[in-house]
Design an enzyme around this catalytic site. Sequence first.
Site, PDB file in Angstrom:
ATOM      1  N   ASN A  64     -10.851  -2.771  -6.186  1.00 50.64           N
ATOM      2  CA  ASN A  64     -10.060  -1.703  -6.823  1.00 50.64           C
ATOM      3  C   ASN A  64     -10.598  -1.647  -8.167  1.00 50.64           C
ATOM      4  O   ASN A  64     -10.154  -0.835  -9.331  1.00 50.64           O
ATOM      5  CB  ASN A  64      -8.034  -2.348  -7.381  1.00 50.64           C
ATOM      6  CG  ASN A  64      -7.464  -2.506  -5.929  1.00 50.64           C
ATOM      7  OD1 ASN A  64      -6.547  -3.503  -5.833  1.00 50.64           O
ATOM      8  ND2 ASN A  64      -7.706  -1.287  -5.538  1.00 50.64           N
ATOM      9  N   ASP A  66       0.681  -1.589  -0.293  1.00 54.91           N
ATOM     10  CA  ASP A  66       0.449   0.085  -0.059  1.00 54.91           C
ATOM     11  C   ASP A  66       1.002   1.469   0.141  1.00 54.91           C
ATOM     12  O   ASP A  66       2.223   1.009   0.708  1.00 54.91           O
ATOM     13  CB  ASP A  66      -0.682  -0.194   0.869  1.00 54.91           C
ATOM     14  CG  ASP A  66      -2.023   0.596   1.364  1.00 54.91           C
ATOM     15  OD1 ASP A  66      -2.421   1.143   0.449  1.00 54.91           O
ATOM     16  OD2 ASP A  66      -2.439   1.541   2.120  1.00 54.91           O
TER      17      ASP A  66
HETATM   18  C1  FPP Z   1      -1.682  -0.047  -3.592  1.00 59.61           C
HETATM   19  O1  FPP Z   1      -1.344   1.701  -3.431  1.00 59.61           O
HETATM   20  C2  FPP Z   1      -1.501  -0.510  -4.817  1.00 59.61           C
HETATM   21  C3  FPP Z   1      -1.615  -1.130  -5.554  1.00 59.61           C
HETATM   22  C4  FPP Z   1      -3.524  -1.357  -5.431  1.00 59.61           C
HETATM   23  C5  FPP Z   1      -1.356  -2.252  -6.592  1.00 59.61           C
HETATM   24  C6  FPP Z   1      -0.151  -2.691  -6.014  1.00 59.61           C
HETATM   25  C7  FPP Z   1       0.846  -2.676  -7.843  1.00 59.61           C
HETATM   26  C8  FPP Z   1       2.147  -2.843  -8.093  1.00 59.61           C
HETATM   27  C9  FPP Z   1       3.043  -3.251  -6.874  1.00 59.61           C
HETATM   28  C10 FPP Z   1       2.770  -3.034  -9.338  1.00 59.61           C
HETATM   29  C11 FPP Z   1       2.339  -3.680  -9.994  1.00 59.61           C
HETATM   30  C12 FPP Z   1       2.406  -4.889 -10.247  1.00 59.61           C
HETATM   31  C13 FPP Z   1       3.287  -6.618 -10.314  1.00 59.61           C
HETATM   32  C14 FPP Z   1       3.050  -7.302  -9.041  1.00 59.61           C
HETATM   33  C15 FPP Z   1       4.084  -5.808 -10.980  1.00 59.61           C
HETATM   34  P1  FPP Z   1      -2.643   3.151  -3.496  1.00 59.61           P
HETATM   35  O2  FPP Z   1      -2.099   2.804  -5.305  1.00 59.61           O
HETATM   36  O3  FPP Z   1      -3.924   2.254  -3.189  1.00 59.61           O
HETATM   37  O4  FPP Z   1      -1.849   3.818  -2.863  1.00 59.61           O
HETATM   38  P2  FPP Z   1      -2.707   5.180  -1.646  1.00 59.61           P
HETATM   39  O5  FPP Z   1      -3.230   4.112  -0.478  1.00 59.61           O
HETATM   40  O6  FPP Z   1      -1.114   5.375  -1.236  1.00 59.61           O
HETATM   41  O7  FPP Z   1      -3.403   5.430  -2.989  1.00 59.61           O
END
Ligand code: FPP
Length: 250
Positions: free
Chosen positions: A64, A16
């Site tokens: 998501n 996250d």
């Molecule tokens: C949460 O951060 C993260 C995600 C919803 C996506 C995770 C994806 C990756 C790390 C990259 C691609 C994955 C792979 C396996 C190559 P957020 O966007 O919710 O952050 P925030 O809460 O700060 O908005």
Amino acid sequence: MSDLPKIPRHVAIIMDGNGRWANQRGLPRLRGHEEGAESVRAVIRACREVGVHYLTLYAFSVENWVRPRMEIRGLMRLLRKFLQEREHELHENRVRLRVIGRVHDLPLPVQHGLSRVTKATASYDSGQLILALSYGGRAELAHAVRAIARDVEAGRLAPDAIDERTIGAHLYAPDIPDPDLLIRTSGEMRLSNFLLWQIAYTELYVTNVLWPDFREPEFAKAMEAYSHRHRRFGDTKDRDTIPEVKHAGR
Ligand code: FPP
């Protein structure tokens, strides 16, 4: 291999904070996800180095899908890029790729990429990388309950024979042991519908570090913290596993 006294066999991570990382720098959210993909790479390597056998990453939740179309498209592109660029490392290190979640929700090119790499690595046994994609813990339990109901309807299973093992056996990846350690970055104190059944006795580690900044040194801190945990699984003394309980779940 690590010289810590205790290393988790299975680590699960709620990655996250990509969006916040980007916002703090005045960058588009996708830049945060790109840096997050670099952390994925770093953590996979770190797991290999310390001897963590199973790594489950929460890469995209069922929730998501409500995100802006552009962000979803960007995340799917990153996934395909990851598969293309990292497949050779899976082969070199004999790591098996697996996916849990509603895979059929994903765009077809992503499904094809995943299917190709999961098949090509299916026989490897040096480690497992499990990507949770279009994943929800409640959706997984609903999937299990539907399968069990079908067995009951067909006369293959008596309702009274259903116990915890029956439910465990109908999850997406029933052979994978429960996580020993769940890491959540960015400081939020919630489970966000991740592995709800499997984390009943999992140790939790929450750090304020945002996922794009979670690299080897942060992973090492989590390993160090875990090595000092005392796990009792309801017993009065330290244990390595959940005790065999008679009539569990009846
Ligand atoms: C949460 O951060 C993260 C995600 C919803 C996506 C995770 C994806 C990756 C790390 C990259 C691609 C994955 C792979 C396996 C190559 P957020 O966007 O919710 O952050 P925030 O809460 O700060 O908005």
